[in-house]
Design an enzyme around this catalytic site. Sequence first.
Site, mmCIF file in Angstrom:
data_model
loop_
_atom_site.group_PDB
_atom_site.id
_atom_site.type_symbol
_atom_site.label_atom_id
_atom_site.label_comp_id
_atom_site.label_asym_id
_atom_site.label_seq_id
_atom_site.Cartn_x
_atom_site.Cartn_y
_atom_site.Cartn_z
ATOM 1 N N GLU A 1 0.886 -1.175 0.000
ATOM 2 C CA GLU A 1 0.000 0.000 0.000
ATOM 3 C C GLU A 1 0.910 1.208 0.000
ATOM 4 O OE1 GLU A 1 -3.169 -0.600 -0.074
ATOM 5 O OE2 GLU A 1 -3.274 -2.671 0.615
ATOM 6 N N CYS B 1 -2.023 9.112 2.671
ATOM 7 C CA CYS B 1 -1.761 8.595 1.327
ATOM 8 C C CYS B 1 -2.891 8.916 0.363
ATOM 9 C CB CYS B 1 -1.547 7.094 1.399
ATOM 10 S SG CYS B 1 -2.909 6.245 2.211
HETATM 11 P P1 NAD Z 1 8.992 5.364 3.980
HETATM 12 O O1 NAD Z 1 8.840 4.337 2.934
HETATM 13 O O2 NAD Z 1 10.262 6.072 4.092
HETATM 14 O O3 NAD Z 1 8.700 4.743 5.403
HETATM 15 C C1 NAD Z 1 7.479 4.098 5.693
HETATM 16 C C2 NAD Z 1 7.769 3.014 6.718
HETATM 17 O O4 NAD Z 1 8.544 2.021 6.112
HETATM 18 C C3 NAD Z 1 8.576 3.544 7.898
HETATM 19 O O5 NAD Z 1 7.973 3.104 9.080
HETATM 20 C C4 NAD Z 1 9.941 2.956 7.697
HETATM 21 O O6 NAD Z 1 10.567 2.653 8.928
HETATM 22 C C5 NAD Z 1 9.628 1.686 6.951
HETATM 23 N N1 NAD Z 1 10.754 1.220 6.143
HETATM 24 C C6 NAD Z 1 11.669 1.954 5.491
HETATM 25 N N2 NAD Z 1 12.551 1.143 4.861
HETATM 26 C C7 NAD Z 1 12.179 -0.118 5.142
HETATM 27 C C8 NAD Z 1 12.675 -1.399 4.775
HETATM 28 N N3 NAD Z 1 13.739 -1.541 3.996
HETATM 29 N N4 NAD Z 1 12.030 -2.485 5.252
HETATM 30 C C9 NAD Z 1 10.948 -2.363 6.013
HETATM 31 N N5 NAD Z 1 10.419 -1.174 6.387
HETATM 32 C C10 NAD Z 1 11.025 -0.071 5.945
HETATM 33 O O7 NAD Z 1 7.808 6.391 3.785
HETATM 34 P P2 NAD Z 1 7.422 7.666 4.633
HETATM 35 O O8 NAD Z 1 7.725 8.842 3.820
HETATM 36 O O9 NAD Z 1 7.925 7.603 6.018
HETATM 37 O O10 NAD Z 1 5.843 7.416 4.697
HETATM 38 C C11 NAD Z 1 4.982 8.045 3.897
HETATM 39 C C12 NAD Z 1 4.707 7.270 2.619
HETATM 40 O O11 NAD Z 1 3.832 6.210 2.906
HETATM 41 C C13 NAD Z 1 4.004 8.146 1.604
HETATM 42 O O12 NAD Z 1 4.499 7.863 0.330
HETATM 43 C C14 NAD Z 1 2.572 7.691 1.713
HETATM 44 O O13 NAD Z 1 1.775 7.939 0.593
HETATM 45 C C15 NAD Z 1 2.728 6.239 2.013
HETATM 46 N N6 NAD Z 1 1.515 5.706 2.641
HETATM 47 C C16 NAD Z 1 0.709 4.885 1.915
HETATM 48 C C17 NAD Z 1 -0.480 4.420 2.458
HETATM 49 C C18 NAD Z 1 -1.419 3.515 1.682
HETATM 50 O O14 NAD Z 1 -2.307 2.929 2.286
HETATM 51 N N7 NAD Z 1 -1.286 3.392 0.377
HETATM 52 C C19 NAD Z 1 -0.836 4.787 3.752
HETATM 53 C C20 NAD Z 1 0.010 5.620 4.444
HETATM 54 C C21 NAD Z 1 1.202 6.068 3.894
#
Ligand code: NAD
Length: 523
Positions: A260, A294
């Site tokens: 997601e 998101c």
């Molecule tokens: P990000 O990808 O940097 O981090 C999101 C999460 O992923 C963090 O908790 C981080 O610790 C974890 N993460 C990072 N690298 C990882 C890895 N290698 N393995 C496992 N986990 C890892 O994103 P962000 O900027 O912190 O979050 C916002 C993003 O999330 C935006 O792009 C937003 O649109 C998206 N988002 C999507 C949804 C959805 O339902 N589609 C919902 C909420 C947020």
Amino acid sequence: MTTAPQTAPADALPSELVQRLLPLATAGSAPSVEVFAPATGAKIADLPQSDTADIEHAFVTARKAQRAWASVPVRERVAVLRRFHDLVLAEQDVILDIVQTETGKSRVHAFDEVGDVAVNARYYAAQAERLLAPRNARGVLPVLTRVEVRHRPKGVVAVISPWNYPLALAVSDALPALAAGNAVVARPDNQTALTALWAIEVAERAGLPKGLWQAVLGRGSVIGGEIIDRADYVDYTGSSNTGRTIARQAGERLIGCSLELGGKNPMLVLADADVSAAAKIAVRACFASAGQLCESIERIYVHDNVYDRFVTEFAAHTRELALGSARDYSYEIGSLTFQRQIDTVTAHVEDAVAKGATVLAGGRARPDLGPYFYEPTILADVREGMTAYREETFGPVVSVYRVGSDDEAVEQANDSAYGLNASVWSRNTTRAREIAARVEAGSVNVNEGFIAAWGSVAAPSGGLGISGGGRRHGPEGLRKYIDTQTIAVQRALPIAPLPGMSEAMWAKTMTLYFGVMKALRQQ
Ligand code: NAD
């Protein structure tokens, strides 16, 4: 923008509560990290972190608990979800305080998360038994071949969730996994770990066996791989870039994953839209959780005939929004959550303005309210070449564009690699639905921003394109956590030539049989 003085900023939690929740995590072997409240920068907790041994322990414990849980009748499993639903609503003041303190969002947007968890708990409590029931299928030889399709839980599901909707995203995806007979190892974001731990505590009070829903803590880039190495399925919510890493790691192990990811979501205001309603709802659709959602709208395409009215009303509503972080419903928009969030928002707005964009509302940080407050911002004259044109801002910034026709609105809306959510406004809902079907997005809301589709949890939610391929909500939100097993019982006659029948005669007989079945329109 209203900026009335705040009485009680959401920046601390009772230490008794924090000390009660922290031991629920399987963590402590790696050095702890400090977590700060976005609203003021005050320290919330020293958060223990998980090392390899902790993660291994969490999976071993979860796996053991899962074996027992899988044999618990679904009816008893979903009774836990029902009690969980009631406890979350009854104790909402505690979790609203935790969510606000960890994220900096306003109470009204924290409440959206409570509502999300409640409706998901209710939906899967009501539907899991039906979705998990074995079903019969037609056998290769009718009557003689009896076929049953059963469902088996995947085993231990890893739920890796971000910080922006910490209750909804950590919990609402875990509930169907648990209802389906899985264990869950959660990896909530460090910033919002207490929210997930509170949910685990409440679930155990609701009757969930201890050990079945584990939490490990750490930065995703540090422990993500270790989690995926041990999981039977990965449910990931976060950015599209990280989604690619998760998909690669899950692919290496040939386990499934649900992704997601991000969005750059469009709203289309057609010529016959109820402009006032669109302008009002656009505020909620663009700025919920200060745009750190998101599904939030970052691009609005408005038909030339209604552009001026829409923009005037939308900007007026936006300027009236009350910014603050108090623990009551008096403020509409809270703080951003991190320094990097305010850095991105500032960079997108400054880049756009430097290249010729016009600020119609907001456009500046508000350090007088807290370190990460930023005014809800509307930009016009945003063009290709400006960062905000294509990249997700993930903050309180939206661009409005004038379009000459509905076709142009659709074309521009679809000119994006993302495809998560969209919104279409028209008084003619039949036409709006036709337009909606042409928009490349996993959900499209007609005369709403995002809540109509998101809140209708009987229907799937998820993205197209780089917004990910996973689905949550609806039957799909549970079925991703199960494997099917087909059991075929052959009776009386084998599926082979009868004694004395040549292989050639068998082929002829079967050819005849296939023809008859087709003529009878049998599958
Ligand atoms: P990000 O990808 O940097 O981090 C999101 C999460 O992923 C963090 O908790 C981080 O610790 C974890 N993460 C990072 N690298 C990882 C890895 N290698 N393995 C496992 N986990 C890892 O994103 P962000 O900027 O912190 O979050 C916002 C993003 O999330 C935006 O792009 C937003 O649109 C998206 N988002 C999507 C949804 C959805 O339902 N589609 C919902 C909420 C947020």
